[in-house]
Design a protein around this motif. Structure first.
Motif, PDB file in Angstrom:
ATOM      1  N   ASP A  30     -31.170  22.199   1.221  1.00 47.20           N
ATOM      2  CA  ASP A  30     -30.646  21.263   2.217  1.00 47.20           C
ATOM      3  C   ASP A  30     -29.576  21.904   3.107  1.00 47.20           C
ATOM      4  N   GLU A  31     -28.977  23.012   2.632  1.00 46.47           N
ATOM      5  CA  GLU A  31     -27.956  23.665   3.464  1.00 46.47           C
ATOM      6  C   GLU A  31     -28.561  24.708   4.385  1.00 46.47           C
ATOM      7  N   LEU A  32     -29.773  25.158   4.033  1.00 44.23           N
ATOM      8  CA  LEU A  32     -30.396  26.266   4.762  1.00 44.23           C
ATOM      9  C   LEU A  32     -30.415  26.087   6.288  1.00 44.23           C
ATOM     10  N   GLY A  38     -31.196  41.784   2.519  1.00 44.79           N
ATOM     11  CA  GLY A  38     -31.603  40.972   1.368  1.00 44.79           C
ATOM     12  C   GLY A  38     -30.604  41.114   0.234  1.00 44.79           C
ATOM     13  N   ASP A  39     -30.506  40.081  -0.585  1.00 38.63           N
ATOM     14  CA  ASP A  39     -29.634  40.202  -1.764  1.00 38.63           C
ATOM     15  C   ASP A  39     -30.235  39.432  -2.924  1.00 38.63           C
ATOM     16  N   THR A  40     -29.710  39.695  -4.119  1.00 38.85           N
ATOM     17  CA  THR A  40     -30.188  38.970  -5.300  1.00 38.85           C
ATOM     18  C   THR A  40     -29.065  38.055  -5.781  1.00 38.85           C
ATOM     19  N   PHE A  85     -18.610  26.726  11.696  1.00 37.81           N
ATOM     20  CA  PHE A  85     -17.731  26.145  10.654  1.00 37.81           C
ATOM     21  C   PHE A  85     -18.482  25.662   9.422  1.00 37.81           C
ATOM     22  N   PHE A  86     -19.809  25.858   9.378  1.00 34.05           N
ATOM     23  CA  PHE A  86     -20.477  25.386   8.164  1.00 34.05           C
ATOM     24  C   PHE A  86     -20.256  26.384   7.044  1.00 34.05           C
ATOM     25  N   LYS A  87     -19.797  25.887   5.917  1.00 30.40           N
ATOM     26  CA  LYS A  87     -19.681  26.763   4.744  1.00 30.40           C
ATOM     27  C   LYS A  87     -20.171  26.028   3.509  1.00 30.40           C
ATOM     28  N   LYS A 133     -16.359  31.122  -2.977  1.00 30.27           N
ATOM     29  CA  LYS A 133     -16.289  32.381  -2.217  1.00 30.27           C
ATOM     30  C   LYS A 133     -16.421  32.137  -0.712  1.00 30.27           C
ATOM     31  N   CYS A 134     -16.937  30.975  -0.351  1.00 29.64           N
ATOM     32  CA  CYS A 134     -17.116  30.677   1.067  1.00 29.64           C
ATOM     33  C   CYS A 134     -15.752  30.653   1.739  1.00 29.64           C
ATOM     34  N   SER A 135     -15.696  31.213   2.973  1.00 28.69           N
ATOM     35  CA  SER A 135     -14.380  31.179   3.620  1.00 28.69           C
ATOM     36  C   SER A 135     -14.358  30.284   4.854  1.00 28.69           C
ATOM     37  N   ASN A 136     -14.561  30.870   6.040  1.00 30.05           N
ATOM     38  CA  ASN A 136     -14.358  30.052   7.249  1.00 30.05           C
ATOM     39  C   ASN A 136     -15.639  29.429   7.794  1.00 30.05           C
ATOM     40  N   GLY A 137     -16.761  30.002   7.399  1.00 32.74           N
ATOM     41  CA  GLY A 137     -18.034  29.462   7.903  1.00 32.74           C
ATOM     42  C   GLY A 137     -18.304  29.828   9.344  1.00 32.74           C
ATOM     43  N   ILE A 138     -17.773  30.984   9.795  1.00 32.05           N
ATOM     44  CA  ILE A 138     -18.075  31.363  11.178  1.00 32.05           C
ATOM     45  C   ILE A 138     -18.936  32.617  11.265  1.00 32.05           C
ATOM     46  N   GLY A 139     -19.028  33.363  10.147  1.00 33.09           N
ATOM     47  CA  GLY A 139     -19.772  34.636  10.183  1.00 33.09           C
ATOM     48  C   GLY A 139     -21.179  34.481  10.733  1.00 33.09           C
ATOM     49  N   LEU A 140     -21.961  33.596  10.126  1.00 35.02           N
ATOM     50  CA  LEU A 140     -23.363  33.465  10.535  1.00 35.02           C
ATOM     51  C   LEU A 140     -23.501  32.878  11.929  1.00 35.02           C
ATOM     52  N   SER A 141     -22.574  31.984  12.320  1.00 33.80           N
ATOM     53  CA  SER A 141     -22.714  31.411  13.659  1.00 33.80           C
ATOM     54  C   SER A 141     -22.488  32.492  14.712  1.00 33.80           C
ATOM     55  N   ILE A 142     -21.578  33.431  14.416  1.00 35.27           N
ATOM     56  CA  ILE A 142     -21.370  34.543  15.352  1.00 35.27           C
ATOM     57  C   ILE A 142     -22.616  35.434  15.398  1.00 35.27           C
ATOM     58  N   ARG A 171     -28.449  24.537   8.086  1.00 35.04           N
ATOM     59  CA  ARG A 171     -27.120  24.354   8.691  1.00 35.04           C
ATOM     60  C   ARG A 171     -26.213  25.578   8.594  1.00 35.04           C
ATOM     61  N   VAL A 172     -26.638  26.609   7.828  1.00 32.50           N
ATOM     62  CA  VAL A 172     -25.697  27.710   7.585  1.00 32.50           C
ATOM     63  C   VAL A 172     -25.293  28.471   8.845  1.00 32.50           C
ATOM     64  N   THR A 173     -26.144  28.412   9.903  1.00 35.17           N
ATOM     65  CA  THR A 173     -25.750  29.140  11.115  1.00 35.17           C
ATOM     66  C   THR A 173     -24.901  28.273  12.052  1.00 35.17           C
TER      67      THR A 173
HETATM   68  N1  LIG Z   1     -26.266  35.912   1.349  1.00 31.90           N
HETATM   69  C1  LIG Z   1     -25.906  34.652   1.081  1.00 31.90           C
HETATM   70  N2  LIG Z   1     -26.097  34.126  -0.166  1.00 31.90           N
HETATM   71  C2  LIG Z   1     -25.733  32.850  -0.430  1.00 31.90           C
HETATM   72  N3  LIG Z   1     -25.164  32.014   0.448  1.00 31.90           N
HETATM   73  C3  LIG Z   1     -24.966  32.465   1.698  1.00 31.90           C
HETATM   74  C4  LIG Z   1     -25.307  33.795   2.078  1.00 31.90           C
HETATM   75  N4  LIG Z   1     -24.997  33.959   3.367  1.00 31.90           N
HETATM   76  C5  LIG Z   1     -24.462  32.786   3.785  1.00 31.90           C
HETATM   77  N5  LIG Z   1     -24.434  31.891   2.795  1.00 31.90           N
HETATM   78  C6  LIG Z   1     -23.958  30.489   2.885  1.00 31.90           C
HETATM   79  O1  LIG Z   1     -23.821  30.156   4.252  1.00 31.90           O
HETATM   80  C7  LIG Z   1     -22.496  29.753   4.550  1.00 31.90           C
HETATM   81  C8  LIG Z   1     -22.126  30.190   5.930  1.00 31.90           C
HETATM   82  O2  LIG Z   1     -22.024  31.589   6.000  1.00 31.90           O
HETATM   83  P1  LIG Z   1     -20.958  32.233   6.978  1.00 31.90           P
HETATM   84  O3  LIG Z   1     -21.052  33.722   6.881  1.00 31.90           O
HETATM   85  O4  LIG Z   1     -21.176  31.617   8.311  1.00 31.90           O
HETATM   86  O5  LIG Z   1     -19.590  31.699   6.418  1.00 31.90           O
HETATM   87  P2  LIG Z   1     -18.645  32.284   5.291  1.00 31.90           P
HETATM   88  O6  LIG Z   1     -19.176  33.575   4.769  1.00 31.90           O
HETATM   89  O7  LIG Z   1     -18.409  31.191   4.317  1.00 31.90           O
HETATM   90  O8  LIG Z   1     -17.311  32.520   6.082  1.00 31.90           O
HETATM   91  P3  LIG Z   1     -16.952  33.755   7.076  1.00 31.90           P
HETATM   92  O9  LIG Z   1     -18.201  34.544   7.259  1.00 31.90           O
HETATM   93  O10 LIG Z   1     -16.513  33.067   8.324  1.00 31.90           O
HETATM   94  O11 LIG Z   1     -15.883  34.501   6.415  1.00 31.90           O
HETATM   95  C9  LIG Z   1     -21.661  30.377   3.455  1.00 31.90           C
HETATM   96  O12 LIG Z   1     -20.492  29.632   3.263  1.00 31.90           O
HETATM   97  C10 LIG Z   1     -22.606  30.287   2.268  1.00 31.90           C
HETATM   98  O13 LIG Z   1     -22.573  29.007   1.677  1.00 31.90           O
END
Ligand SMILES: Nc1ncnc2c1ncn2[C@@H]1O[C@H](COP(=O)(O)OP(=O)(O)OP(=O)(O)O)[C@@H](O)[C@H]1O
Ligand SMILES: [Mg+2]
Length: 371
Positions: free
Chosen positions: A313-315, A304-306, A322-324, A329-338, A317-319
């Motif tokens: 609307d993005e919720l 959890g975070d604050t 490539f969705f970011k 601060k968003c980078s590649n959008g692969i973290g959550l999909s992995i 799709r975040v997984t």
């Molecule tokens: N804890 C969080 N708080 C706010 N937004 C989040 C959080 N976690 C994920 N997101 C949103 O979900 C998107 C996708 O997350 P994801 O980890 O897949 O990609 P990323 O962090 O942008 O890039 P990567 O993890 O590949 O470096 C993020 O770009 C961000 O918009």
């Protein structure tokens, strides 16, 4: 004597009469010798006190019956031919209305196979075939969309790779042309080159790992592990970052945790990605927490975070790959999909709740395996 009153001299012959004299019901059909019309004979013995006294024979012409049978046969043949013709017409009609659209779909599929995803087929009907057209058009849309996202990904990765390369090249040139007596600058430059090379290696490794995920080549190496150790390791790893970002990082693990069958490195990777996001999207002075406990035969881990939260609307799709989000601060959008992939390989699920400005909570549920 026959039923008209004619007396027939001599013995009357006929199979039916023989049968009747034997006590059975005699039936025979014969052609009349003179007129050659078919005649039906039915005979039965007449008895008195158990003794056969004579034979009663019923005789009738079958020509009327034959005419009726012929009429019915003709009628049936006529109906049969009519049905065959009608079925023929209908099947030609149906096959036209099915084969033509199927041919169109095939042609469209061929176009897609050759990479022409911009073309669409016009939907003319509202039935199953129409749905097939819709599905095909939808597929083309999705492919185009994915292609676009992939191109953007390649562009952003290339950009990310260029930054460290530029700085490595820059420092290398500076050091070659620079003043070697300045020891401090030399050390400085080497350190930057070393750090940037590490960063490049890490990025390339992540990309390779990711491409394995995309092609489904990831397999788990499961072992019975003590999740407390894993979490302790992660806690140490992020403590420095928490201190640097001035974020209150709390970790809670239930006391009597059983051993769980997991791929520890992959689970570390999941927690790493989730905590990386949590720290990335939380401002100074905020809070990040990690909890682990057992519930209903499942291992539950919550990050959890604050932080800034995820727009509604993005919720969903975040997984996606490539969705970011829109934050810089968003980078590649692969973290959550992995993460999603790893968790589902473990038979578990990942749930995300989030509220803008308030924060985000991600819950992992991994069922314990009996095997
Ligand atoms: N804890 C969080 N708080 C706010 N937004 C989040 C959080 N976690 C994920 N997101 C949103 O979900 C998107 C996708 O997350 P994801 O980890 O897949 O990609 P990323 O962090 O942008 O890039 P990567 O993890 O590949 O470096 C993020 O770009 C961000 O918009
Ligand atoms: Mg991330």
């Amino acid at each position: 004597m026959d039923s008209i009153g004619n007396f027939i001299p001599g013995k009357v012959k006929g199979e039916d009469i023989k049968d009747a004299l034997n006590g059975e019901l005699g039936i025979s059909i014969e052609a009349d010798k003179k007129t050659s019309e078919k005649v039906l004979y039915v005979s039965k013995a007449l008895k008195s006190n158990g003794k056969v006294e004579g034979v009663l024979r019923f005789v009738t012409s079958l020509s009327e019956v034959d005419i009726i049978i012929k009429k019915i046969s003709f009628m049936l043949i006529f109906i049969g031919i009519a049905v065959i013709i009608m079925a023929g017409i209908i099947s030609v009609f149906i096959s036209n209305s099915i084969t033509r659209p199927v041919r169109e779909v095939t042609a469209m599929a061929r176009k897609m196979a050759s990479g022409r995803f911009n073309e669409r087929i016009e939907k003319k009907r509202n039935d199953e075939i129409g749905e097939l057209f819709d599905a095909l058009n939808f597929m083309a849309d999705e492919i185009l969309k994915n292609e676009k996202i992939k191109n953007e990904f390649v562009a952003s990765v290339s950009h990310e790779l260029r930054t460290p390369l530029t700085s490595i090249k820059g420092w290398a040139s500076t050091m070659r042309t620079g003043d070697f007596s300045d020891r401090e600058e030399l050390e400085n430059g080497l350190e930057i080159i070393e750090n940037e090379s590490d960063r490049l290696t890490k990025m390339v490794e992540e990309l390779l790992d990711f491409s394995k995920f995309v092609s489904g080549k990831i397999t788990l190496k499961k072992d019975y592990i003590d999740i407390r150790n894993t979490i302790e390791y992660i806690k140490k790893q992020f403590s420095l970052r928490a201190w640097r970002q001035n974020i209150n990082f709390s970790v809670k693990v239930q006391d009597n945790m059983p051993l769980v069958l997991l791929d520890e490195n992959r689970i570390k990777q999941v927690l790493n990605n989730l905590l990386d996001n949590a720290f990335k999207f939380t401002q100074e002075g905020g809070k990040v927490n990690l909890k682990a406990f057992m519930r209903d035969e499942s291992l539950i881990m919550i990050v959890g975070d604050t932080g800034i939260g995820i727009p509604e609307d993005e919720l969903p799709r975040v997984t996606e790959k490539f969705f970011k989000g829109k934050s810089d601060k968003c980078s590649n959008g692969i973290g959550l999909s992995i993460c999603k992939e790893i968790v589902s390989l473990h038979g578990g699920k990942i749930e995300i709740t989030s509220e803008l400005v308030k924060g985000t909570e991600i819950t992992l549920t991994i069922p314990l395996e009996d095997s």
